[in-house]
Design a protein around this motif. Structure first.
Motif, PDB file in Angstrom:
ATOM      1  N   GLU A  20       0.834  -1.223   0.000  1.00 40.63           N
ATOM      2  CA  GLU A  20       0.000   0.000   0.000  1.00 40.63           C
ATOM      3  C   GLU A  20       0.859   1.261   0.000  1.00 40.63           C
ATOM      4  O   GLU A  20       0.551   2.236  -0.677  1.00 40.63           O
ATOM      5  CB  GLU A  20      -0.878   0.029   1.262  1.00 40.63           C
ATOM      6  CG  GLU A  20      -2.142  -0.787   1.133  1.00 40.63           C
ATOM      7  CD  GLU A  20      -2.970  -0.754   2.428  1.00 40.63           C
ATOM      8  OE1 GLU A  20      -2.719   0.134   3.280  1.00 40.63           O
ATOM      9  OE2 GLU A  20      -3.848  -1.613   2.571  1.00 40.63           O
ATOM     10  N   GLN A  21       1.932   1.234   0.799  1.00 41.00           N
ATOM     11  CA  GLN A  21       2.820   2.398   0.864  1.00 41.00           C
ATOM     12  C   GLN A  21       3.586   2.577  -0.443  1.00 41.00           C
ATOM     13  O   GLN A  21       3.841   3.710  -0.868  1.00 41.00           O
ATOM     14  CB  GLN A  21       3.814   2.262   2.030  1.00 41.00           C
ATOM     15  CG  GLN A  21       3.158   2.235   3.407  1.00 41.00           C
ATOM     16  CD  GLN A  21       2.378   3.504   3.711  1.00 41.00           C
ATOM     17  OE1 GLN A  21       2.766   4.598   3.323  1.00 41.00           O
ATOM     18  NE2 GLN A  21       1.251   3.351   4.386  1.00 41.00           N
ATOM     19  N   ILE A  22       3.945   1.462  -1.087  1.00 39.91           N
ATOM     20  CA  ILE A  22       4.640   1.556  -2.377  1.00 39.91           C
ATOM     21  C   ILE A  22       3.749   2.261  -3.395  1.00 39.91           C
ATOM     22  O   ILE A  22       4.183   3.168  -4.111  1.00 39.91           O
ATOM     23  CB  ILE A  22       5.051   0.136  -2.877  1.00 39.91           C
ATOM     24  CG1 ILE A  22       6.229  -0.385  -2.047  1.00 39.91           C
ATOM     25  CG2 ILE A  22       5.396   0.154  -4.359  1.00 39.91           C
ATOM     26  CD1 ILE A  22       6.637  -1.826  -2.360  1.00 39.91           C
ATOM     27  N   PHE A  31       5.976   8.578 -10.422  1.00 42.25           N
ATOM     28  CA  PHE A  31       6.866   7.626 -11.082  1.00 42.25           C
ATOM     29  C   PHE A  31       6.366   7.419 -12.513  1.00 42.25           C
ATOM     30  O   PHE A  31       5.167   7.271 -12.743  1.00 42.25           O
ATOM     31  CB  PHE A  31       6.877   6.303 -10.308  1.00 42.25           C
ATOM     32  CG  PHE A  31       7.980   5.380 -10.733  1.00 42.25           C
ATOM     33  CD1 PHE A  31       9.248   5.480 -10.169  1.00 42.25           C
ATOM     34  CD2 PHE A  31       7.767   4.427 -11.734  1.00 42.25           C
ATOM     35  CE1 PHE A  31      10.270   4.640 -10.576  1.00 42.25           C
ATOM     36  CE2 PHE A  31       8.794   3.589 -12.142  1.00 42.25           C
ATOM     37  CZ  PHE A  31      10.048   3.688 -11.575  1.00 42.25           C
ATOM     38  N   PRO A  32       7.287   7.423 -13.492  1.00 41.01           N
ATOM     39  CA  PRO A  32       6.867   7.349 -14.912  1.00 41.01           C
ATOM     40  C   PRO A  32       6.336   5.969 -15.298  1.00 41.01           C
ATOM     41  O   PRO A  32       7.061   5.136 -15.813  1.00 41.01           O
ATOM     42  CB  PRO A  32       8.146   7.694 -15.669  1.00 41.01           C
ATOM     43  CG  PRO A  32       9.267   7.322 -14.738  1.00 41.01           C
ATOM     44  CD  PRO A  32       8.756   7.567 -13.354  1.00 41.01           C
ATOM     45  N   ILE A  96      12.787  -5.637  -7.590  1.00 42.03           N
ATOM     46  CA  ILE A  96      13.226  -5.025  -6.329  1.00 42.03           C
ATOM     47  C   ILE A  96      12.499  -5.784  -5.230  1.00 42.03           C
ATOM     48  O   ILE A  96      11.279  -5.694  -5.105  1.00 42.03           O
ATOM     49  CB  ILE A  96      12.894  -3.526  -6.294  1.00 42.03           C
ATOM     50  CG1 ILE A  96      13.585  -2.830  -7.472  1.00 42.03           C
ATOM     51  CG2 ILE A  96      13.329  -2.918  -4.963  1.00 42.03           C
ATOM     52  CD1 ILE A  96      13.079  -1.431  -7.729  1.00 42.03           C
ATOM     53  N   ASP A  97      13.274  -6.556  -4.476  1.00 40.66           N
ATOM     54  CA  ASP A  97      12.656  -7.516  -3.557  1.00 40.66           C
ATOM     55  C   ASP A  97      12.772  -7.024  -2.120  1.00 40.66           C
ATOM     56  O   ASP A  97      13.861  -6.869  -1.579  1.00 40.66           O
ATOM     57  CB  ASP A  97      13.346  -8.871  -3.704  1.00 40.66           C
ATOM     58  CG  ASP A  97      12.685  -9.923  -2.817  1.00 40.66           C
ATOM     59  OD1 ASP A  97      11.508  -9.716  -2.447  1.00 40.66           O
ATOM     60  OD2 ASP A  97      13.336 -10.931  -2.499  1.00 40.66           O
ATOM     61  N   VAL A 335      11.154   2.213  -3.610  1.00 43.65           N
ATOM     62  CA  VAL A 335      10.796   3.171  -4.674  1.00 43.65           C
ATOM     63  C   VAL A 335      12.022   4.004  -5.060  1.00 43.65           C
ATOM     64  O   VAL A 335      12.218   4.331  -6.236  1.00 43.65           O
ATOM     65  CB  VAL A 335       9.603   4.048  -4.224  1.00 43.65           C
ATOM     66  CG1 VAL A 335       9.375   5.209  -5.187  1.00 43.65           C
ATOM     67  CG2 VAL A 335       8.344   3.183  -4.123  1.00 43.65           C
ATOM     68  N   GLN A 336      12.877   4.338  -4.086  1.00 40.25           N
ATOM     69  CA  GLN A 336      14.125   5.041  -4.418  1.00 40.25           C
ATOM     70  C   GLN A 336      14.973   4.217  -5.391  1.00 40.25           C
ATOM     71  O   GLN A 336      15.552   4.753  -6.335  1.00 40.25           O
ATOM     72  CB  GLN A 336      14.963   5.278  -3.150  1.00 40.25           C
ATOM     73  CG  GLN A 336      14.541   6.464  -2.311  1.00 40.25           C
ATOM     74  CD  GLN A 336      15.450   6.589  -1.077  1.00 40.25           C
ATOM     75  OE1 GLN A 336      15.559   5.650  -0.289  1.00 40.25           O
ATOM     76  NE2 GLN A 336      16.091   7.725  -0.933  1.00 40.25           N
ATOM     77  N   ILE A 337      15.047   2.906  -5.129  1.00 41.65           N
ATOM     78  CA  ILE A 337      15.812   2.033  -6.031  1.00 41.65           C
ATOM     79  C   ILE A 337      15.173   2.046  -7.417  1.00 41.65           C
ATOM     80  O   ILE A 337      15.862   2.170  -8.437  1.00 41.65           O
ATOM     81  CB  ILE A 337      15.896   0.588  -5.472  1.00 41.65           C
ATOM     82  CG1 ILE A 337      16.692   0.576  -4.158  1.00 41.65           C
ATOM     83  CG2 ILE A 337      16.535  -0.357  -6.492  1.00 41.65           C
ATOM     84  CD1 ILE A 337      16.628  -0.756  -3.398  1.00 41.65           C
ATOM     85  N   ALA A 338      13.844   1.976  -7.463  1.00 43.09           N
ATOM     86  CA  ALA A 338      13.141   2.021  -8.752  1.00 43.09           C
ATOM     87  C   ALA A 338      13.422   3.343  -9.472  1.00 43.09           C
ATOM     88  O   ALA A 338      13.612   3.370 -10.693  1.00 43.09           O
ATOM     89  CB  ALA A 338      11.640   1.827  -8.543  1.00 43.09           C
TER      90      ALA A 338
END
Lengths: 347, 347
Positions: A20-22, A31-32, A96-97, A335-338
């Motif tokens: 949910e937070q993601i 995010f694109p 991203i795990d 999300v930062q990694i993404a």
């Protein structure tokens, strides 16, 4: 940014506390996304979730679900990641795990962007998001590590129940009412839902998070120890951890003792923390200012205070590190990694 | 025991959280009392309290109150002890002081009976009862100190609100209801009632107990550091403490890292703890057995578990120490000292 590249994104475990937070962060950060696929177990499939004002139906996660997916964010438990991440990678997705499944795999980079964004590019399809309590600690210690070197870390944690999922939050709130009303307290979930013995968490401090290893440490403690060494890329770094669950909903707090490799000036330490990316210094004893879980909840940063020189060891200091375990401790770090992956592909 | 000597006992602060426990213990332990005098501030004078089935009226504590008193147990704040303990000593009473007023006075023994009962006799009229968080730690560490020597202690505490008095308990319970009902949370007392800034304790972890010193440590932390060195009688012992209040009603928990002076066998450590007076070992990871504040509440012992060898430092181990802060941490330790004094006079 109208001509920026867009990506097909899958979120696995979309209905969980971290999922949910993601979704909230992907929306807030714009995010694109070209196509968003929400995946879950068969149990949650068919539910709908709003994203950017559009209703999305959750599908059961299968190997084929990852066809055409650029980035897949997993937070549905280690078994789901082990079962599906390799299939997603085969289909061209970068995973991203957020589970512990691949964290200690030597072929999988374990990333906290403020610490080791440079090794993201070494991935072979899977990038691991560290354990929540590890992330906030290494983010705060990185500037000190770079400036002075660190030889030892001794950490005791004060961890929120949300780290054990929504059912643990509900259990704590229900137990709290039972205590206030003088009723018998029932414990069904904590400390570890899959183990036979349960302990009351309301108005208590439970020194067990995850199962025990034979050496007497819990897996949560071993995660903090091993992951910190891997993220810092330092096999000589000595880490000890005691992980404790306390009756807090959101926000992990940590009492951290650090031995540096060189002498330091405590005001320079504060300045380094103040200047560090993703870190907010909250440290003023005159105004009783220090990080608090209730203040950190809902915020993206790692908060640091109570920074003070040890009275006996000339190279040691103590500090208090707090962050929202579902955000920087999980969803936000993922999300930062993404975002790093997406920006690399823009170039 | 019908011909045992009996004593005139005064309890100063009889209506406080610790005073109430002292009375309960004097009753339970059948302390040989001839006359019991209950003293307090003018505000509580006139109230009545039952003791051994007899109603006692509380009197205002004055210098003259101590005429004929053998043992006076003080727990009405440092100012009251400073004002009245010397007058009580002049009148022949031995004072057991539960406040911090005389703890670091070089002429005042600081006593945890399991650790240093041998120095009780050095008193010059006042014997100090240590800080709650110190007592339980030194009681548990004493057998290891005697067998191996201890060079360093690094402790992080998880302290109950009852340590700040009944009003702090009420504040936490009220705030808890406010959170559960979605109302605004008011903070009036914690972390330190005499300081301007207040913080929510319900569902939070507050890293401040007592005021700050200029060196960045709180007085609670300094108490743990200095008192531990004094009780152990060891000026070389290096101690670091981080003291944290958490939403627990009764029972302080402590995550303690210890460096010994010699190599050790972890099973021998467990055996020493198991055999130590006043200590109960609760340490079985197979059955998820470890000390918990909710279990320790209302009990006299110090409970120890999570005993494990450090993974990196060859002489270090970690443990989890829990005790009822109002009992062994205050009232019971004071009554134990009184029992020592009484039994000496029987001889």
């Amino acid at each position: 940014m109208s001509n920026q590249k867009q990506f097909n994104v899958a979120v696995v475990g979309a209905t969980g506390a971290v999922g949910e937070q993601i979704l909230k962060l992907l929306e807030q950060r714009k995010f694109p996304i070209r196509n968003l696929k929400l995946l879950s177990s068969a149990r949650s499939a068919g539910k709908t979730v709003m994203f950017n004002g559009v209703e999305h139906t959750i599908e059961e996660a299968k190997q084929e679900s990852f066809e055409g997916v650029d980035f897949a964010l997993f937070s549905a438990g280690g078994d789901v990641s082990r079962a599906l991440a390799p299939a997603a990678v085969e289909r061209g997705a970068v995973c991203i795990d957020n589970t512990s499944a691949y964290r200690m795999d030597p072929n999988t980079p374990l990333i906290v962007p403020e610490v080791n964004a440079d090794v993201i590019k070494e991935h072979k399809g899977i990038i691991a998001n560290p354990n929540c309590s590890t992330i906030q600690m290494v983010a705060a210690l990185k500037p000190l590590y770079d400036r002075y070197g660190i030889s030892r870390i001794i950490v005791s944690t004060y961890q929120a129940v949300s780290g054990a999922g929504s059912s643990a939050i509900n259990e704590m709130l229900r137990q709290t009412k039972e205590v206030l009303e003088g009723r018998e307290v029932e414990a069904d979930i904590l400390p570890v839902s899959s183990l036979p013995v349960k302990h009351q968490i309301a108005f208590n401090a439970v020194p067990q998070i995850d199962k025990f290893q034979d050496n007497g440490f819990t897996y949560e403690e071993i995660k903090m120890i091993q992951e910190t060494r891997k993220i810092m890329g330092d096999d000589d770094l000595q880490v000890t951890a005691t992980c404790v669950r306390i009756p807090v909903v959101y926000g992990h707090s940590e009492s951290v003792y650090v031995e540096l490799k060189q002498d330091f000036d405590i005001n320079e330490v504060r300045q380094l923390l103040n200047d560090a990316p993703g870190v907010t210094l909250q440290d003023d004893i005159g105004t009783q200012t220090y990080p608090l879980a209730t203040d950190a909840a809902g915020k993206l940063d790692v908060f640091v205070g109570r920074v003070r020189r040890d009275l006996y060891h000339p190279l040691a200091l103590n500090m208090w590190i707090v962050s929202d375990n579902l955000l920087k401790g999980a969803a936000w770090n993922a999300v930062q990694i993404a975002e790093h992956l997406a920006s690399e592909r823009q170039e």
